[in-house]
Design an enzyme around this catalytic site. Structure first.
Site, short mmCIF file in Angstrom:
data_model
loop_
_atom_site.label_atom_id
_atom_site.label_comp_id
_atom_site.label_asym_id
_atom_site.label_seq_id
_atom_site.Cartn_x
_atom_site.Cartn_y
_atom_site.Cartn_z
CE LYS A 174 -3.76 1.98 2.91
NZ LYS A 174 -4.44 2.02 4.29
CB SER A 190 -8.03 1.33 5.61
OG SER A 190 -8.86 2.45 5.56
CB SER A 205 -7.43 4.04 2.96
OG SER A 205 -7.07 3.47 3.96
C1 LIG Z 1 -19.45 14.00 1.75
C2 LIG Z 1 -19.48 12.98 2.62
C3 LIG Z 1 -18.36 12.90 3.70
C4 LIG Z 1 -18.85 13.40 5.05
C5 LIG Z 1 -18.95 12.15 5.72
C6 LIG Z 1 -18.90 12.38 7.21
C7 LIG Z 1 -18.81 11.13 8.28
C8 LIG Z 1 -17.89 10.05 7.93
C9 LIG Z 1 -16.81 10.29 8.81
C10 LIG Z 1 -15.62 9.48 8.71
C11 LIG Z 1 -15.47 8.64 7.54
C12 LIG Z 1 -14.23 7.68 7.58
C13 LIG Z 1 -14.21 6.59 6.78
C14 LIG Z 1 -13.09 5.70 7.29
C15 LIG Z 1 -12.50 4.70 6.15
C16 LIG Z 1 -11.38 3.84 6.70
C17 LIG Z 1 -10.13 4.58 7.27
C18 LIG Z 1 -9.14 3.64 7.57
N1 LIG Z 1 -7.78 4.08 7.30
O1 LIG Z 1 -9.34 2.56 8.06
#
Ligand SMILES: CCCCCCCC/C=C\CCCCCCCC(N)=O
Length: 529
Positions: free
Chosen positions: A130, A229, A205
């Protein structure tokens, strides 16, 4: 209003908001040549259908040369990458040189196969990495335009350990912007496609890892996971992904670095097409911490307690789990009961419906010295000059922003995060932690959906941004989880399930992964008709 009617209204409202947003995105998103109808060619070279463990054995025994194996993977990457856009930079020439050196070393080795297997268990096997991990001489941008041209000068510790075990990195793969979104898309390297349906997401990700592994362009890879991710890309691309118990495998020399309490929730782990490669990889990646786990302990599945949780109990923020995912999880329960002669108990934890709020709250906590996490808008900007999400949104509307909508959205959402954690949420988390830890102990696993549905179409997660909490909650609970593929669903897209274990009980979930591969067939070739 009756709860079921209220639930229907909530889902309807979510769908309505999503529809409007989707329309907006369609209007403003840059046009991409349609990939509709394009399919991956089947993986015909038999070398692509062997596990890393089997390849290493054949290479040690000189039944095949490392050069032949590395060349087979280079050919496959060149065949599929124009369709999936998973590998963003390769190091093919160097990999072939290193493979030739391996073959020479084996030729001259006098200690015999056991010596090689012990010292260099992955000798000559190609590895995918990655891009957010430092791999010496390769880009290290995490999809940030402002980091264009940044090249790693060192190897991240797990990468160095895998190279020392004989693995040969062939390239680095795409991520979401700053590794903080469930779709691998950024303005520097573009968008990664799902090998089973190019119009769908590869997840994030570690989406480039998931996609190139699912496409048989790699056999083993490594990812990082602080919200899902490793597990979401593994689920969407039909492969195995293990989120290790936190702080067993080093997460140093990754970009962006964690800050605040996040270091308690991030995990680095293996992503593989074959279940038998997970444990050997984890043994190598854990390095000096390998004694924290019990990876040499034989697991008798008949002596394990199995629990199943069908969904999060109906959070108003997440969509209901699709029927085909509920069905396949029920099939896993039936097979376990049939094959092992055990009873799988269905359990419910009402606190799971607050998974997103718990993840969001704890990700924002300060570390034990009171230092808060680096704001996302600062990570988006240049050093010392945070980005302005509102300004970036306006620029995005006219196609002038260097950031993706997801990153801008996260930056905007962060502005709404309350500085003081809600007691209501911290109490829910403490209660959930206690009950789950007690249930799991050191001899149990829990089955839980990897996501609410199979791989969505590109950009759709923007309209269902909270569904990642099906994986994110286990980062905050700091538990090991293996995502296991369970064949393909009605639309030919991978199905899967999370297998959750107690802290440091990673060997249990890895043992269940071997059983599920045997029982449900493991990885499927996306090019097979
Ligand atoms: C336009 C939509 C975006 C606003 C969304 C706000 C709510 C979502 C908050 C956080 C989402 C984070 C997703 C994390 C995915 C995995 C990350 C990781 N490195 O493991």
């Amino acid at each position: 209003m009756a709860p079921s009617l209220l639930r229907k209204v909530q889902v309807w409202l979510l769908k309505a908001v999503a529809g409007v947003f989707l329309l907006l995105c369609r209007l403003f998103a840059p046009r991409k040549p349609a990939l509709a109808g394009k399919k991956l060619p089947p993986a015909e070279d038999p070398l692509l259908l062997l596990s890393a463990t089997q390849l290493a054995k054949k290479i040690r025994r000189k039944e095949v040369s490392s050069v032949e194996v590395v060349q087979a993977y280079i050919d496959r990457i060149q065949q599929v990458n124009p369709l999936v856009n998973a590998v963003i930079k390769d190091r093919f020439a160097a990999a072939l040189q290193e493979a030739a050196q391996v073959d020479k070393l084996i030729e001259e080795e006098t200690g015999g196969e056991e010596v090689l297997e012990d010292r260099l268990p992955l000798l000559g096997v190609p590895l995918s990495v990655k891009e957010s991990f430092a791999l010496q001489g390769m880009p290290h941008t995490s999809g940030l335009v402002s980091r264009r041209g940044v090249v790693a000068t060192v190897d991240a510790p797990p990468v160095a350990l895998l190279k020392r075990a004989g693995a040969i990195p062939v390239g680095v793969t795409n991520t979401s912007e700053l590794c903080m979104w469930c779709e691998s898309h950024n303005r520097l390297n573009g968008i990664t496609n799902n090998p089973y349906d190019l119009e769908r997401i590869a997840g994030g990700s570690s989406g480039g890892e998931g996609s190139i592994l699912g496409a048989a362009g790699a056999v083993i890879g490594i990812g990082s996971d602080i919200g899902g991710s490793i597990r979401m890309p593994s689920f969407f691309n039909g492969i195995f992904g293990h989120k290790t118990t936190p702080n067993v495998v080093s997460s140093e020399n990754q970009y962006p670095p964690t800050s605040g309490r996040q270091n308690e929730y991030i995990s680095t782990g293996p992503m593989c097409r074959y279940a038998e490669d997970l444990l050997p990889m984890l043994k190598i990646m854990a390095g000096p911490n390998v004694h924290m786990l019990s990876l040499n302990t034989k697991v008798d599945l008949k002596k394990l307690k199995f629990f199943t949780i069908p969904h999060d109990g109906g959070s108003p923020l997440t969509y209901p789990v699709s029927k085909e995912l509920m069905d396949i999880q029920r099939k896993v329960v039936e097979r376990l009961e049939l094959d092992l002669g055990i009873k799988v108990q269905e359990v419910r934890f009402p606190e799971l419906q607050y998974s997103f709020q718990i993840w969001n709250t704890y990700m924002g906590l300060s570390d034990k010295d009171g230092k808060p996490p680096m704001p996302f808008s600062s990570l988006m900007g240049e050093p010392g000059r945070p980005a302005w999400p509102l300004w970036e949104l306006l620029k995005w509307m006219v196609g002038k922003s260097e950031h993706t909508m997801a990153a801008i959205g996260l930056g905007l959402a962060e502005m709404t995060r309350s500085s003081k954690p809600l007691t209501f949420i911290t109490e829910k988390k403490e209660k959930l932690q206690k009950e789950v830890d007690e249930l799991l102990g050191t001899d149990a696993v829990i089955l839980y959906p990897s996501h609410t549905r199979v791989a969505p179409k590109h950009h759709h997660p923007l309209f269902r941004p909270f569904d990642f909490s099906y994986t994110g909650i286990f980062n905050i609970l700091a538990l090991p989880v293996t995502q296991c593929p369970l064949g393909l669903g009605e639309e030919g897209l991978p199905l899967g399930v999370q297998v959750v274990g107690g802290k440091l009980q990673d060997h249990l979930t890895l043992a269940v992964a071997l059983y599920l591969e045997k029982t449900f067939g493991g990885w499927r070739d996306p090019g097979a008709n």
